[in-house]
Design a protein around this motif. Sequence first.
Motif, mmCIF file in Angstrom:
data_model
loop_
_atom_site.group_PDB
_atom_site.id
_atom_site.type_symbol
_atom_site.label_atom_id
_atom_site.label_comp_id
_atom_site.label_asym_id
_atom_site.label_seq_id
_atom_site.Cartn_x
_atom_site.Cartn_y
_atom_site.Cartn_z
ATOM 1 N N ALA A 69 0.844 -1.198 0.000
ATOM 2 C CA ALA A 69 0.000 0.000 0.000
ATOM 3 C C ALA A 69 0.875 1.243 0.000
ATOM 4 O O ALA A 69 1.819 1.339 0.792
ATOM 5 N N ARG A 70 0.562 2.166 -0.892
ATOM 6 C CA ARG A 70 1.304 3.424 -0.981
ATOM 7 C C ARG A 70 0.326 4.574 -1.260
ATOM 8 O O ARG A 70 -0.646 4.408 -1.996
ATOM 9 N N PHE A 71 0.611 5.728 -0.674
ATOM 10 C CA PHE A 71 -0.114 6.944 -1.040
ATOM 11 C C PHE A 71 0.415 7.441 -2.379
ATOM 12 O O PHE A 71 1.635 7.372 -2.638
ATOM 13 N N VAL A 72 -0.478 7.925 -3.222
ATOM 14 C CA VAL A 72 -0.109 8.374 -4.566
ATOM 15 C C VAL A 72 -0.404 9.858 -4.688
ATOM 16 O O VAL A 72 -1.538 10.297 -4.437
ATOM 17 N N ILE A 73 0.602 10.621 -5.079
ATOM 18 C CA ILE A 73 0.444 12.057 -5.209
ATOM 19 C C ILE A 73 1.358 12.581 -6.306
ATOM 20 O O ILE A 73 2.405 11.984 -6.598
ATOM 21 N N GLY A 74 0.944 13.681 -6.930
ATOM 22 C CA GLY A 74 1.785 14.324 -7.933
ATOM 23 C C GLY A 74 2.567 15.475 -7.331
ATOM 24 O O GLY A 74 2.822 15.514 -6.119
ATOM 25 N N ARG A 75 2.930 16.417 -8.161
ATOM 26 C CA ARG A 75 3.695 17.577 -7.715
ATOM 27 C C ARG A 75 2.850 18.844 -7.821
ATOM 28 O O ARG A 75 1.868 18.900 -8.551
ATOM 29 N N SER A 76 3.265 19.846 -7.088
ATOM 30 C CA SER A 76 2.595 21.139 -7.144
ATOM 31 C C SER A 76 2.825 21.788 -8.502
ATOM 32 O O SER A 76 3.840 21.541 -9.167
ATOM 33 N N ALA A 77 1.882 22.638 -8.901
ATOM 34 C CA ALA A 77 2.068 23.409 -10.134
ATOM 35 C C ALA A 77 3.299 24.307 -10.020
ATOM 36 O O ALA A 77 3.951 24.606 -11.027
ATOM 37 N N ASN A 78 3.618 24.722 -8.798
ATOM 38 C CA ASN A 78 4.854 25.474 -8.533
ATOM 39 C C ASN A 78 5.882 24.504 -7.968
ATOM 40 O O ASN A 78 6.077 24.415 -6.753
ATOM 41 N N HIS A 79 6.473 23.768 -8.872
ATOM 42 C CA HIS A 79 7.336 22.648 -8.487
ATOM 43 C C HIS A 79 8.392 23.075 -7.476
ATOM 44 O O HIS A 79 9.086 24.065 -7.662
ATOM 45 N N GLY A 80 8.483 22.295 -6.382
ATOM 46 C CA GLY A 80 9.484 22.573 -5.368
ATOM 47 C C GLY A 80 9.037 23.535 -4.287
ATOM 48 O O GLY A 80 9.837 23.902 -3.413
ATOM 49 N N ASP A 81 7.767 23.940 -4.295
ATOM 50 C CA ASP A 81 7.293 24.895 -3.301
ATOM 51 C C ASP A 81 7.039 24.208 -1.959
ATOM 52 O O ASP A 81 7.376 23.035 -1.749
ATOM 53 N N SER A 82 6.397 24.922 -1.036
ATOM 54 C CA SER A 82 6.179 24.396 0.309
ATOM 55 C C SER A 82 5.293 23.156 0.317
ATOM 56 O O SER A 82 5.445 22.278 1.175
ATOM 57 N N LEU A 83 4.366 23.051 -0.642
ATOM 58 C CA LEU A 83 3.521 21.866 -0.732
ATOM 59 C C LEU A 83 4.350 20.636 -1.068
ATOM 60 O O LEU A 83 4.203 19.575 -0.435
ATOM 61 N N ASP A 84 5.204 20.756 -2.051
ATOM 62 C CA ASP A 84 6.081 19.646 -2.422
ATOM 63 C C ASP A 84 7.033 19.289 -1.283
ATOM 64 O O ASP A 84 7.264 18.110 -0.989
#
Length: 256
Positions: A69-84
């Motif tokens: 089991a793994r969580f699946v997520i992409g990247r922020s539209a602002n790659h490398g920001d605080s979300l990422d």
Amino acid sequence: MELAAARQEGFTSMRSTEINGTDYKRRPLVVIGIFTTFGRKNNRDAIRKAWMGTGAALKKMENEKGIIARFVIGRSANHGDSLDRAIDNENRQTKDFIILDTHVEAPEEFPKKAKLFFAHAAEEWNAEFYSKVNDDVYVNIDALGATLATHLDKPRVYMGCMKSGEVFSEPSQKWYEPEWWKFGDKKSYFRHASGEMYVISQALAKFVSINRAILRTYAHDDISVGSWFIGIDVKHVDEAKFCCSSWTGGAICAGV
């Protein structure tokens, strides 16, 4: 005999790959991709606590039951920001993510996320099955393993809570489908598995991986996945245990 052995040994398939003529590696039974997004850490922690586990418990589920089991997520539209960075930090602690670096995390990109997940998982793990589940769903691991073990003899299987709902053609509607006109005058979708949780076999995951560049996506991931299997020889399994909104005895999943 194979199914009996799978049940006895934690639902792990006895089908294995020969290496150098003598060594054998057992396949995982299923890879579960838990679709999550930014700002949902509380949901992820609840899942870890309820059924997924962390650290040694997560590894034990993989080794003893063949369930990854793994969580699946992409990247922020602002790659490398605080979300990422927050996801990267969380993953360093938990090591339980599939991070799709080429995918921009956005609600309208969910169908593409499903395609990328199945392609990635099929390339990363040689499993019998691959499953998508939302991050607000409780999964009964033992019930899932027992159910999947009964379908090991089906080479191309698409399994879930099958439905066929209305196609919404007005942009103001919540489930608006921009390609509504493709679905006929009655504006009803073809039969497909509910998006809360569904499972496909290895052959279908490889089909997605090989053809990812030309597989069409629609407004919703469950419709998109269902559309990919309409024109090929696939066994559709309508399994009520995957109807997460109606928890009953022996159910595989439940919305929380």
